[in-house]
Design a protein around this motif. Structure first.
Motif, PDB file in Angstrom:
ATOM      1  N   ARG A 185       0.864  -1.308   0.290  1.00  0.00           N
ATOM      2  CA  ARG A 185       0.077   0.054  -0.398  1.00  0.00           C
ATOM      3  C   ARG A 185       0.701   1.215   0.035  1.00  0.00           C
ATOM      4  O   ARG A 185       0.368   1.885  -0.717  1.00  0.00           O
ATOM      5  N   SER A 220      -3.613  -3.605  -5.392  1.00  0.00           N
ATOM      6  CA  SER A 220      -2.768  -2.849  -4.427  1.00  0.00           C
ATOM      7  C   SER A 220      -2.673  -1.368  -5.404  1.00  0.00           C
ATOM      8  O   SER A 220      -2.482  -0.067  -5.187  1.00  0.00           O
ATOM      9  N   ARG A 264      -3.168   2.282  -6.884  1.00  0.00           N
ATOM     10  CA  ARG A 264      -2.789   3.595  -6.245  1.00  0.00           C
ATOM     11  C   ARG A 264      -1.643   4.478  -7.088  1.00  0.00           C
ATOM     12  O   ARG A 264      -1.124   5.413  -6.163  1.00  0.00           O
TER      13      ARG A 264
END
Length: 563
Positions: free
Chosen positions: A68, A98, A102
């Motif tokens: 993350r 993830s 992001r």
């Protein structure tokens, strides 16, 4: 210095308090532990030593925890790890999901996923000689396990961003429209107030002046002078009420509290209304019953207006008829009733009586706003009855406005939308609204581009997956046979008869088996195939080799090879 500053920034991103709330910390730790154990099991099953197994398990756990905070570096590291070890494959899907959400920017995300794919495919082909089929299957596996989850995650994240932008835009439009509608109402109030002041104010002032002069006329009798005095007081009171109404219209707000309402225009002032009517010669009486209880300010004023309207209607439409004003305090509400008897003799409404038909409509609206009701109608004896029921409660009924329409978008975005219950003007052209939303920020355009590219890539992946699955089935058919077929072939059988029972063997699946096979008989041509029997485990393959010479089968051999 730059390296030190970069390392400090990286450490702050990893250890930022917002990155690790308690629930996420527990969930991420559990996921990292499960993935590490599964990776260690795969490495041990493939025959790797314990140092390699432990190293892969630790790497998988660390990358899972960092995915993350550091999406791009973790995606690259996971691609390299999955290409070099079997345990790293388990990390591909969560890391891809993830990273798809992001990594900012379509170009940066495309570069990161491409680099990760090159690392994964390249390292996986180092130990075995690459063939076109192996390269296609490895690439297809990476696309399915990494690119597809990444695209799905990116689409989901961009869809949320787009919806949030739409909601913010809609909230802004509602706020602006409420402001415009409020300004329009204020201008209309000011116009009405000015008209009322210029027209009604002038007429009432003339009435007050003339009645004041008439009241001191020496030729009037005492009875006449008393009636003229009532008219003068009524005109003066009407002027005061007009000024208050004009002030309310100009200020844009109703004054429904006890300090703003005149003390005489509540339930306590109904007695003064009755006394004024009696002084003017009208046969009227006031009746009370029950224990008096306080009302909310709006309900208190509504009761006064009901009595006032009832008396006014009786004056105009049934002059000379007896009037009864009743105040009944019931357990849950106050009942205000004005009833008049039939018109005496051949009488009828006053010739100059004017009725706009709006008095009862206004009373019903007042009663509705405080949770009550109003009834008006004739009675059996030829008279007329006006009654209002007003509850004691302090809560007022919620006003229904255009802004409460069931298709209002504010109901989809929650109660934080401004102007809830307020007026909203008509929607503009939906196509123009959508263009404005899309052109509001550059990020929204990026969302559309990313979604379009994602759909195209997803369609291509589906086509490639179908093609790859068909190709893999063909390769299996050309490389594998059942042990019963091997047993049915005997040394000395004609080559043509044996080859009819066997596939061609031209498949990338048999490359490793040929490389590890024993030496072939001199001058013989051999066919190497794999067995469909997997009882010896995934790490060991059973291989069948058939060697031909002089048109006959001179050797058939079974041996095992390690993957």
């Amino acid at each position: 210095m730059k390296a030190t500053a970069g390392a400090r920034g990286l450490w702050r991103r990893v250890t930022e308090p917002g990155q690790w709330p308690r629930r996420r910390l527990v969930g991420e730790s559990g996921l990292a532990l499960v993935l590490a154990l599964l990776a260690a099991g795969l490495e041990d099953f493939s025959g790797a030593g314990w140092p390699r197994t432990a190293a892969v398990a630790i790497a998988v756990a660390a990358l899972s925890l960092l995915r993350r905070a550091l999406p791009t570096p973790v995606l690259l590291a996971t691609g390299a790890l999955s290409g070099a070890s079997a345990g790293g494959v388990l990390l591909l899907l969560p890391v891809a999901w993830s990273a798809g959400r992001r990594i900012d920017g379509v170009v940066r995300a495309l570069a990161a996923f491409t680099a990760s794919g090159v690392l994964c495919v390249g390292l996986s082909l180092i130990e075995s000689p690459p063939t076109p089929s192996t390269l296609v299957l490895t690439t297809l596996f990476f696309l399915v396990s990494v690119v597809v989850p990444g695209l799905a995650s990116r689409y989901w994240s961009q869809r949320r961003t787009l919806l949030r932008a739409l909601q913010e835009r809609n909230t802004q439009l509602l706020r602006e429209r409420q402001m415009i509608a409020g300004q329009a109402r204020m201008r209309e109030r000011q116009r009405i107030a000015q008209d009322m002041h210029d027209s009604l104010g002038h007429q009432l002032a003339l009435i007050a002046v003339h009645t004041g002069a008439l009241e001191v006329d020496r030729e009037l009798t005492g009875r006449q002078r008393e009636a003229v005095g009532v008219l003068r007081e009524a005109s003066v009171a009407a002027m005061h009420e007009l000024r208050e109404v004009v002030g309310i219209l100009k200020d844009g707000g109703a004054q429904e509290d006890p300090t703003a309402q005149a003390a005489s225009r509540v339930v306590a002032g109904i007695e003064a209304l009755v006394d004024s009517a009696a002084a003017a010669g009208t046969p009227v009486r006031l009746e009370r019953s029950g224990q008096p209880r306080p009302l909310a300010p709006a309900a208190d004023h509504a009761a006064y207006r009901i009595a006032q309207e009832g008396l006014t209607n009786a004056y105009k439409h049934a002059p000379g008829a007896p009037i009864t004003v009743s105040l009944r305090y019931e357990p849950d509400s106050l009942v205000v009733e004005v009833a008049n008897g039939p018109v005496p003799g051949e009488g009828g409404p006053w010739p100059g009586a004017v009725s706009g038909g709006q008095g009862l409509v206004g009373l019903r609206e007042r009663a509705r706003l405080v949770g009550g009701m109003v009834h008006a109608g004739p009675v059996d004896d030829g008279g007329f009855r006006l009654a209002g029921v007003l509850p004691y409660g302090t809560g007022e009924a919620r006003e229904t406005t255009f802004g409460d329409a069931t298709d209002d978008f504010r109901q989809q975005i929650g109660a934080e939308a401004p102007g809830d219950g307020g007026p909203v003007i008509d929607w503009s052209d939906p196509h123009e609204e959508f263009k404005n939303i899309m052109g509001a920020t550059k990020r929204n355009n990026g969302c559309l581009v990313g979604c379009g590219v994602g759909v195209l890539i997803l369609v291509g992946l589906v086509v490639a997956l179908v093609f790859g699955a068909g190709k893999l089935l063909d390769e299996i058919d050309e490389a594998m046979i059942d042990p019963s077929v091997y047993a049915s072939v005997n040394v000395g059988d004609p080559e043509e008869q044996v080859r009819e029972k066997l596939p061609s063997g031209k498949s990338f699946l048999t490359v490793d088996a040929k490389r590890q096979a024993p030496a072939e008989p001199p001058g013989a041509g051999c066919l190497t195939l794999l067995s469909t029997d997997s009882s010896k485990g995934l790490s060991t393959d059973t291989v069948y080799r058939f060697c031909f010479k002089g048109g006959k089968l001179i050797e058939k051999r079974e041996f095992d090879v390690k993957n």
